[in-house]
Design an enzyme around this catalytic site. Sequence first.
Site, PDB file in Angstrom:
ATOM      1  CD  GLU A 286      -1.910   2.287   1.348  1.00  0.00           C
ATOM      2  OE1 GLU A 286      -1.644   3.009   0.342  1.00  0.00           O
ATOM      3  OE2 GLU A 286      -1.970   2.733   2.488  1.00  0.00           O
ATOM      4  CB  CYS A 320      -2.140   6.618   2.102  1.00  0.00           C
ATOM      5  SG  CYS A 320      -3.051   5.402   3.044  1.00  0.00           S
TER       6      CYS A 320
END
Length: 515
Positions: A286, A320
């Site tokens: 990720e 994020c």
Amino acid sequence: MVQPYRHEPFTDFSIEENAKDLEAALRQVEKELGQEYPLIIGGERIYTDKKITSINPAKKDEVVGYVSKADQELAEKAMQVADETFEWWRKSTPEMRADILFRAAAIVRRRKHEFNAWIIKEGGKPWKEADADIAEGIDFLEYYGRQMLEIAEGKEINSRPVENNRFTYIPLGVGLVVSPWNFLFAIMCGTAVSPMVTGNTVLLKPASATPVIAYKLMEVLEEAGMPAGVINYIPGSGGEIGDYLVEHPRTRFVSFTGSREVGTNIYEKAAKIQDGQKWLKRVVAEMGGKDTIVVDNEADLELAAESIVQSAFGFQGQKCSACSRAVIHEDVYDQVLERAVELTKELDIGNTSEKNYYNGPVVDQGAYDKIMGYIETGKKEGKLMVGGEGDDSEGYFIKPTIFADLDPEATIMQEEIFGPVVAFTKAKNFDEAIDIANNTDYGLTGAVISNNRNHLEIAREDFHVGNLYFNRGCTAAIVGYHPFGGFNMSGTDSKAGGPDYLYNFLQGKTVSEML
């Protein structure tokens, strides 16, 4: 039948009793700051001469802890221990492994304010963000335990009168888990226990900025009954032990959360077959985002401004999933921008160890310098509306910042900033807004604020992100409700907290018996 899990409730700190409980936990944790923490390899505590110094980013002279640092020799030792442990751990029952997670969840739940206090100190988290971080970690423990019990039943496949067929899943082997500093408990916990509960053994390398909270999780897992050698705690530098373990022939998988630069490097190194390696390594990555909230001319404009501000500035934009770009229909652009600026001016900022501020510090000097650099770039590319100032004299504080009138190709519209900065740009119509939203290398989260059903359906098909939200912000995914992971350079779309996430650490096996 495995009972479904409802996510851990958040604490309301407007209730005086809750606020006092957290303040008491902070004062208690302050008495424990500055201790030394060892590595944990096969249950053995190992102190090393080289240390990682973990500091409170809101107060640079306050040391949270001194954490022993692994070198290649100790990384190799951890690999051998994990490899040996895997030979019996892979045969342990799913029920046993799940029960460890359930008990760990109960321990953290009972000590929630204490854990909140630790990540406020080590990560500079505001109270609300800290509480959500710990709650998410509890959710991962509960959810993955239940998921493992479901997977353990196997999948039904066809048999014939002449043969009996069964399809089950088995674990992979030893894996390296590299966790991030921003969700210093939740993601660290979820990425460590997901391969463990599926029967793998783990080398846990937490972020160097936040290794103390990972040690606290290790203590919880040991108390919950996790055997020695199943998860091995080995903080250290990426260059010295990270690359070594990514390339190690006995590493079966790598689970990474962090920057695109590091993630792509891991992906490349893991792809190369080493001498003695007899499998293809799996990589779960990720790697961030450049996330957009789109607002059309039929939206609730107050909701739009609130969603942008909360998504852009929650935990100082160090997510994020944070809103980094707002694409607004030209008819309502000025109204949404003006209201977002007003809301941003209301946000307070300070040392969250002392008070329940909305914003705290960014994580360290490197982050501070990088974000301030992007702010200087933004001043050249757009119009500074609010913020734009920083102060790193005592901690790493940057005021929430809005830039307006950006070109979609501008640097601060394209590159991940990972700080409290959001860029506004206009769109002539909804189709152009979606084109701008997709005009990035990333594809993690996004949101559309609109009361036009046709626009929402267009976005459902054409807004290319892994997590898309309608009429709310683009952050705050909940385990089991919003499986999380993105497309393109945001990573492998592995969907943490989702129904198929644990399969990343398992392989299918068919057994057919002739009758």
